[in-house]
Scaffold this active site. Structure first.
Site, PDB file in Angstrom:
ATOM      1  N   HIS A  50       6.821   8.545   3.056  1.00  0.00           N
ATOM      2  CA  HIS A  50       6.057   8.626   4.295  1.00  0.00           C
ATOM      3  C   HIS A  50       6.370   7.405   5.165  1.00  0.00           C
ATOM      4  O   HIS A  50       6.990   6.442   4.707  1.00  0.00           O
ATOM      5  CB  HIS A  50       4.545   8.716   4.009  1.00  0.00           C
ATOM      6  CG  HIS A  50       3.965   7.574   3.250  1.00  0.00           C
ATOM      7  ND1 HIS A  50       3.497   7.668   1.960  1.00  0.00           N
ATOM      8  CD2 HIS A  50       3.780   6.280   3.602  1.00  0.00           C
ATOM      9  CE1 HIS A  50       3.054   6.490   1.567  1.00  0.00           C
ATOM     10  NE2 HIS A  50       3.220   5.625   2.542  1.00  0.00           N
TER      11      HIS A  50
HETATM   12  P1  TYD Z   1      -0.514   7.936  -1.300  1.00  0.00           P
HETATM   13  O1  TYD Z   1      -0.491   7.048  -0.113  1.00  0.00           O
HETATM   14  O2  TYD Z   1      -0.245   9.390  -1.099  1.00  0.00           O
HETATM   15  O3  TYD Z   1       0.492   7.388  -2.381  1.00  0.00           O
HETATM   16  P2  TYD Z   1       2.054   7.173  -2.207  1.00  0.00           P
HETATM   17  O4  TYD Z   1       2.226   5.689  -2.148  1.00  0.00           O
HETATM   18  O5  TYD Z   1       2.738   7.766  -3.369  1.00  0.00           O
HETATM   19  O6  TYD Z   1       2.455   7.843  -0.912  1.00  0.00           O
HETATM   20  O7  TYD Z   1      -1.908   7.757  -2.007  1.00  0.00           O
HETATM   21  C1  TYD Z   1      -2.252   8.454  -3.185  1.00  0.00           C
HETATM   22  C2  TYD Z   1      -3.723   8.814  -3.126  1.00  0.00           C
HETATM   23  O8  TYD Z   1      -4.538   7.646  -3.042  1.00  0.00           O
HETATM   24  C3  TYD Z   1      -4.058   9.670  -1.914  1.00  0.00           C
HETATM   25  O9  TYD Z   1      -4.978  10.641  -2.363  1.00  0.00           O
HETATM   26  C4  TYD Z   1      -4.730   8.721  -0.969  1.00  0.00           C
HETATM   27  C5  TYD Z   1      -5.353   7.688  -1.883  1.00  0.00           C
HETATM   28  N1  TYD Z   1      -5.397   6.332  -1.291  1.00  0.00           N
HETATM   29  C6  TYD Z   1      -6.608   5.787  -0.919  1.00  0.00           C
HETATM   30  O10 TYD Z   1      -7.678   6.418  -1.042  1.00  0.00           O
HETATM   31  N2  TYD Z   1      -6.641   4.527  -0.407  1.00  0.00           N
HETATM   32  C7  TYD Z   1      -5.512   3.808  -0.252  1.00  0.00           C
HETATM   33  O11 TYD Z   1      -5.585   2.648   0.202  1.00  0.00           O
HETATM   34  C8  TYD Z   1      -4.244   4.387  -0.617  1.00  0.00           C
HETATM   35  C9  TYD Z   1      -2.963   3.640  -0.439  1.00  0.00           C
HETATM   36  C10 TYD Z   1      -4.244   5.658  -1.131  1.00  0.00           C
END
Ligand code: TYD
Length: 132
Positions: A50
């Site tokens: 992303h």
């Molecule tokens: P996500 O950003 O999708 O992870 P990746 O780094 O693999 O893209 O985050 C995973 C899950 O955690 C998603 O359900 C959102 C949640 N999340 C939070 O609630 N707070 C945060 O600060 C972050 C980074 C993720």
């Protein structure tokens, strides 16, 4: 110009061991609103995929290593995060992916904003369209 921008965090070590201090608007170039860390990432799992519209982040691999891919829509670069004293900047509008996490990897991320799903661009084609 390279997409990869490191900040060195010299350890404040003494004979007891090492310590790194991260301070918003000092050695981290924004006010820190949120800190999160990835750990226990399963073998073969990649994360990220992303970009953010506004969020600025700095990532430090405090233990272990992973491979970070950065992509600004024009070029793609990759580096290993394998040092607890080097942070990599993840600016807004840079697509990023993390691969090849070692089993012991703890990836610490400092963020300029609270979590906001509407700030994410999770589709690469949308990212390319927005960057133009
Ligand atoms: P996500 O950003 O999708 O992870 P990746 O780094 O693999 O893209 O985050 C995973 C899950 O955690 C998603 O359900 C959102 C949640 N999340 C939070 O609630 N707070 C945060 O600060 C972050 C980074 C993720």
């Amino acid at each position: 110009m390279s997409l990869v921008c490191w900040t060195n965090f010299p350890p404040l070590g003494d004979d007891r061991g090492s310590l790194v201090a991260l301070e918003g608007e000092k050695n981290v170039p924004f006010a820190i609103q949120r800190v999160y860390y990835l750990f226990g990432t399963k073998s073969g799992v990649s994360r990220g995929f992303h970009a953010h519209k506004k969020l600025q982040q700095v990532a430090v691999c405090v233990t272990g290593k992973c491979r970070m891919v950065l992509d600004d829509g024009q070029k793609r670069e990759e580096v290993w995060l394998d040092s607890s004293t080097k942070g990599i900047a993840l600016p807004a509008m840079v697509w990023h992916e993390m691969h090849d996490f070692s089993p012991d990897c703890v990836l610490l991320v400092l963020a300029s904003e609270y979590y906001d799903e509407s700030d994410y661009i999770r589709n690469y084609e949308d990212f390319l369209r927005l960057i133009k």
